[in-house]
Scaffold this active site. Structure first.
Site, short mmCIF file in Angstrom:
data_model
loop_
_atom_site.label_atom_id
_atom_site.label_comp_id
_atom_site.label_asym_id
_atom_site.label_seq_id
_atom_site.Cartn_x
_atom_site.Cartn_y
_atom_site.Cartn_z
CD GLN A 1 -11.75 2.18 -1.23
OE1 GLN A 1 -11.94 2.18 -0.01
NE2 GLN A 1 -11.65 3.29 -1.94
CG ASP B 1 11.44 10.07 6.75
OD1 ASP B 1 11.19 9.04 7.40
OD2 ASP B 1 11.00 11.20 7.04
CG HIS C 1 -0.88 -37.58 20.41
ND1 HIS C 1 -2.21 -37.40 20.13
CD2 HIS C 1 -0.25 -36.41 20.07
CE1 HIS C 1 -2.40 -36.19 19.64
NE2 HIS C 1 -1.22 -35.56 19.59
CE1 TYR D 1 -4.21 1.74 0.40
CE2 TYR D 1 -2.67 3.41 1.19
CZ TYR D 1 -3.93 3.06 0.70
OH TYR D 1 -4.87 4.05 0.51
CG HIS E 1 4.89 12.96 7.85
ND1 HIS E 1 4.97 12.59 6.53
CD2 HIS E 1 6.11 12.68 8.39
CE1 HIS E 1 6.17 12.12 6.27
NE2 HIS E 1 6.88 12.16 7.39
CD GLN F 1 8.75 12.42 11.16
OE1 GLN F 1 7.87 11.59 11.00
NE2 GLN F 1 9.68 12.64 10.23
CD GLU G 1 7.01 6.73 12.84
OE1 GLU G 1 6.91 6.30 11.68
OE2 GLU G 1 6.42 7.77 13.23
CG HIS G 2 10.95 8.68 13.27
ND1 HIS G 2 9.68 9.12 12.96
CD2 HIS G 2 11.32 7.85 12.26
CE1 HIS G 2 9.30 8.59 11.81
NE2 HIS G 2 10.27 7.82 11.37
CD GLU H 1 0.01 -33.29 26.62
OE1 GLU H 1 -0.36 -33.55 25.45
OE2 GLU H 1 0.77 -32.36 26.92
#
Length: 428
Positions: free
Chosen positions: A190, A360, A419, A129, A261, A258, A326-327, A414
């Site tokens: 979508q 980046d 088994h 994406y 953004h 940042q 994040e940074h 068990e």
């Protein structure tokens, strides 16, 4: 903008509120996304076309569903030489960094005579994406596609929203450079649904990666399990730890890098010098009116920006780990001292001459990173997001004789007699 001093009586309460404010999507987004996913699953291409017409303002049957790869290569060939050189340098550096991440297969035979190990393989198909609209970034194409290519993914499918049917030529050029196999002119929840479920036109993929808006992030979250995802990404964030020996203008630019953004991005400065903090605030105010992104950066800074004063820079470490940014920029004389103690950060930028913006574009490490304090348990996008590990085991008669009695005992404990029988049969 938030102002916090660690010695104030209410600091802990106010800092805890800052940590807990994740700026993520709300329940309405979750409901809307669930409805979109259900529509695409039921209606396939017709639903994707209708949603694209509604949200992106164009008819896919007119503008075209798929971008011809020849158009991508034409966009690459049409770049100005300096821009193409920059993209190629970025691609080379990102490739080199991610090639070093490829895991090795393993195999051993232990003292019991059992052969065992693990084999790594890539997913067959991955969806990438790439944001459009407010954010049309060729760097995102490189950061998402190159690790997939290095991993050995056979089919790379890129989706990107194209408001009005227009697509950024730089994004197409980056797709050609990175070796993307398919480019589809769709975006939003979508597009994520089409990649996960498949439609008549778009074959499904095994993993979906890449940043997007709140609807894209929520779609990935809801579809995890049907497909693999890299992470649920929220608004971008940066934390800069700086002493008074820095140039205030530099730090102001780092913070706004940042903030520009998205209005919900967050920029935080930690420093041990009040005068320097004031200088940075002044530098931010001076720089903002010069930016083409002033409106977005201003809203982000005024609403979510923060200045935190500490007595000593060493005091920043526990605060950093709670924020799990994040940074993280460590703009100090000896950044390694702080870096060695920090546990939770998506990516760290060491010293005064390493702005986050280098990361980046062409530093090498991936810029798709965990946000919303998720660096406490998550990592940035890597080759491993496109690979899976298959373990293997081999016993001969001697090895099963060594291990079999204990396996039978455990199976009996068990309450699983079949088994035990499957092992016992091989011991007689």
């Amino acid at each position: 903008m938030i102002r916090l001093d660690t010695w104030d009586a209410d600091f802990e309460a106010r800092f805890a509120a800052l940590v807990d404010d994740r700026r993520d999507s709300d329940a309405d987004v979750s409901r809307d996304v669930a409805a979109i996913l259900a529509r695409v699953r039921a209606g396939g291409d017709a639903a994707v076309a209708e949603l694209t017409s509604r949200f992106d303002g164009h008819d896919l049957d007119v503008t075209g569903w798929r971008v011809d790869l020849a158009d991508c290569h034409a966009a690459l060939d049409g770049l100005a030489p300096d821009l193409r050189s920059a993209l190629e340098l970025a691609a080379a550096r990102i490739t080199a960094y991610h090639q070093a991440q490829r895991p090795a297969d393993s195999e051993t035979t232990d003292a019991a005579g059992v052969r065992m190990g693990a084999r790594w393989s890539a997913v067959d198909a991955a969806g990438l994406y790439v944001p459009g609209g407010r954010a049309a970034y060729p760097s995102s194409v490189l950061m998402n596609a190159i690790p997939a290519k290095v991993a050995g993914v056979g089919r790379l499918v890129m989706v990107t929203p194209t408001p009005g049917g227009e697509i950024n030529s730089l994004v197409l050029a980056a797709a050609a450079l990175a070796g993307v196999d398919e480019v589809w002119r769709i975006g939003g929840a979508q597009a994520v649904a089409a990649l996960a479920y498949g439609t008549d036109k778009i074959a499904p993929v095994d993993a979906i990666v890449g940043p997007g808006n709140a609807w894209v992030a929520e779609a990935k979250r809801q579809l995890y399990g049907r497909v693999g995802i890299d992470m649920v990404a929220g608004p971008s964030e940066i934390l800069v730890v700086a002493d008074s020996e820095n140039n205030a203008d530099w730090i102001a630019a780092d913070l706004l890098s940042q903030a520009e953004h998205d209005p919900t991005s967050q920029s935080i400065l930690m420093t041990d010098n009040a005068e320097f903090a004031e200088a940075v605030i002044g530098a931010v105010e001076k720089l903002l009116p010069t930016l083409g992104t002033e409106k977005v950066a201003r809203e982000s800074w005024d609403t979510y920006g923060a200045i935190i004063l500490v007595k000593n820079l060493a005091d920043t470490v526990p605060l950093i780990d709670r924020l799990a940014p994040e940074h993280l920029e460590l703009a100090v004389n000896k950044p390694e001292i702080l870096f060695s103690k920090v546990k939770h950060a998506g990516s760290v930028f060491l010293g005064r001459y390493t702005p986050e913006a280098i990361g980046d574009y062409l530093g090498g490490p991936n810029h798709v990173l965990p946000t919303g304090r998720r660096a406490r348990f998550a990592s940035g996008l890597s080759v491993l997001d496109f690979m899976k590990r298959t373990s293997f085991l081999q016993c001969d008669a001697a090895a099963i004789a060594n291990l079999g009695p204990s396996a039978i005992a455990l199976a009996g404990a068990e309450g699983l007699p079949a088994h035990a029988a499957s092992v016992r049969a091989r011991l007689s």
